[in-house]
Scaffold this active site. Sequence first.
Site, mmCIF file in Angstrom:
data_model
loop_
_atom_site.group_PDB
_atom_site.id
_atom_site.type_symbol
_atom_site.label_atom_id
_atom_site.label_comp_id
_atom_site.label_asym_id
_atom_site.label_seq_id
_atom_site.Cartn_x
_atom_site.Cartn_y
_atom_site.Cartn_z
ATOM 1 N N ASP A 1 28.409 36.636 27.928
ATOM 2 C CA ASP A 1 27.776 36.338 29.219
ATOM 3 C C ASP A 1 26.344 35.851 28.991
ATOM 4 O O ASP A 1 25.489 36.609 28.548
ATOM 5 C CB ASP A 1 27.751 37.602 30.099
ATOM 6 C CG ASP A 1 27.196 37.318 31.486
ATOM 7 O OD1 ASP A 1 27.993 36.946 32.371
ATOM 8 O OD2 ASP A 1 25.968 37.434 31.676
ATOM 9 N N LYS B 1 25.338 30.549 33.942
ATOM 10 C CA LYS B 1 24.909 30.635 35.356
ATOM 11 C C LYS B 1 23.842 29.595 35.656
ATOM 12 O O LYS B 1 22.988 29.326 34.812
ATOM 13 C CB LYS B 1 24.332 32.037 35.650
ATOM 14 C CG LYS B 1 25.129 33.178 35.076
ATOM 15 C CD LYS B 1 24.563 34.541 35.431
ATOM 16 C CE LYS B 1 25.228 35.622 34.597
ATOM 17 N NZ LYS B 1 24.584 35.854 33.284
HETATM 18 P P1 NAD Z 1 22.188 46.944 29.800
HETATM 19 O O1 NAD Z 1 22.497 47.976 30.847
HETATM 20 O O2 NAD Z 1 23.287 46.291 29.077
HETATM 21 O O3 NAD Z 1 21.198 47.676 28.770
HETATM 22 C C1 NAD Z 1 20.669 47.003 27.676
HETATM 23 C C2 NAD Z 1 19.646 47.918 26.977
HETATM 24 O O4 NAD Z 1 20.299 49.096 26.512
HETATM 25 C C3 NAD Z 1 19.016 47.260 25.770
HETATM 26 O O5 NAD Z 1 17.662 47.674 25.678
HETATM 27 C C4 NAD Z 1 19.806 47.800 24.603
HETATM 28 O O6 NAD Z 1 19.051 47.869 23.442
HETATM 29 C C5 NAD Z 1 20.180 49.199 25.090
HETATM 30 N N1 NAD Z 1 21.491 49.606 24.537
HETATM 31 C C6 NAD Z 1 22.603 48.837 24.421
HETATM 32 N N2 NAD Z 1 23.607 49.561 23.895
HETATM 33 C C7 NAD Z 1 23.137 50.805 23.682
HETATM 34 C C8 NAD Z 1 23.701 51.987 23.152
HETATM 35 N N3 NAD Z 1 24.958 52.033 22.738
HETATM 36 N N4 NAD Z 1 22.920 53.106 23.074
HETATM 37 C C9 NAD Z 1 21.633 53.076 23.501
HETATM 38 N N5 NAD Z 1 21.035 51.973 24.016
HETATM 39 C C10 NAD Z 1 21.777 50.844 24.093
HETATM 40 O O7 NAD Z 1 21.200 45.894 30.492
HETATM 41 P P2 NAD Z 1 21.130 44.325 30.683
HETATM 42 O O8 NAD Z 1 20.927 43.608 29.409
HETATM 43 O O9 NAD Z 1 20.138 44.112 31.760
HETATM 44 O O10 NAD Z 1 22.557 43.941 31.304
HETATM 45 C C11 NAD Z 1 23.663 43.516 30.521
HETATM 46 C C12 NAD Z 1 23.994 42.070 30.789
HETATM 47 O O11 NAD Z 1 24.206 41.850 32.184
HETATM 48 C C13 NAD Z 1 22.857 41.098 30.446
HETATM 49 O O12 NAD Z 1 22.728 40.877 29.068
HETATM 50 C C14 NAD Z 1 23.305 39.890 31.224
HETATM 51 O O13 NAD Z 1 24.354 39.234 30.542
HETATM 52 C C15 NAD Z 1 23.813 40.528 32.509
HETATM 53 N N6 NAD Z 1 22.775 40.576 33.569
HETATM 54 C C16 NAD Z 1 22.950 39.751 34.641
HETATM 55 C C17 NAD Z 1 22.020 39.734 35.660
HETATM 56 C C18 NAD Z 1 22.245 38.832 36.834
HETATM 57 O O14 NAD Z 1 21.340 38.669 37.656
HETATM 58 N N7 NAD Z 1 23.402 38.226 36.955
HETATM 59 C C19 NAD Z 1 20.889 40.564 35.615
HETATM 60 C C20 NAD Z 1 20.734 41.407 34.516
HETATM 61 C C21 NAD Z 1 21.690 41.407 33.514
#
Ligand code: NAD
Length: 282
Positions: A46, A76
């Site tokens: 994504d 997107k």
């Molecule tokens: P997320 O909830 O996936 O959290 C990511 C954070 O958690 C990072 O700091 C990472 O290092 C940490 N993490 C990941 N795996 C872990 C684990 N197993 N243990 C401990 N920490 C861990 O947050 P995100 O990146 O905001 O969301 C995921 C995806 O959603 C984004 O990469 C993107 O593709 C999508 N997204 C979309 C929108 C939108 O407006 N459409 C907005 C935000 C995110």
Amino acid sequence: MSTVPSINLNDGASIPQLGLGVYQIDPDETAGAVKAALDIGYRHIDTAQMYGNEAGVGQGIRDAGVDRADVFITSKLNNGFHEPDKARAAFDETLSKLGYDYVDLFLIHWPLPTKYDGDFVSTWKALEGFKADGRARSIGVSNFQVPHLERLAAETDTVPAVNQIEVHPYFVNADVRAYGASHDIVTEAWSPIAQGKVLDDQVVEGIAKATGKSPAQVVLRWHIQRGDVIFPKSVTPKRIQENFDIFDFELSPDDVDALTELDKGEDGRTGPNPDTFDMIPD
Ligand code: NAD
């Protein structure tokens, strides 16, 4: 063989329920993270124009030596490109940066109801064109609230295949999810672990201890059992692997309910409210 279930979309396509999200991954690190995920078995990435790393996504897939056809790629439309001509040019750019002639799914990133005279309908019609010409296999929206979805239903012919919205135990976004469930729109849950904020919650930690899984695995499993599509973000191969290892255990209905009850309503959001978010990047 992948252990990740697929979810059927309303247009006949299907999407792997778990992928890798690449928001806030540095363009230089993206190919490496994508390759690490594909090596583990992920087949869904994504990205977004806003993330600035579409080129790295394409590169990572080629570096992994995985067939394009075997990977589900979402991108997107960035907020500055809602006018149809700009949307068409931006979509061409997405394909050129990825280095492929189609995406599996293309989304309007934000509805921006206070911009463009509130017109996301003509933008949606531009996306209908990408689907009609086969360069977007499926089309959908992101951060659309119920009135925005109702407007698309009233004024256009295509029901979005997905709505990608903020969902995690601190913000369960029940109304928007329910609209999706009753209109054949798959919910994709962004920030599925609330960018880490839910991981030290006592309820999450308690279930983790009882199941022998990590807090992240417990929360990701909660999403899977509720039927949403997720793509947690990480650049660390150990975490990318950990986030993939969620198909060998089951949460009880009581555990699922206990996590859902952590909802804090609007206070639980990690991101902006789509009704007022109006950021257009330079
Ligand atoms: P997320 O909830 O996936 O959290 C990511 C954070 O958690 C990072 O700091 C990472 O290092 C940490 N993490 C990941 N795996 C872990 C684990 N197993 N243990 C401990 N920490 C861990 O947050 P995100 O990146 O905001 O969301 C995921 C995806 O959603 C984004 O990469 C993107 O593709 C999508 N997204 C979309 C929108 C939108 O407006 N459409 C907005 C935000 C995110």
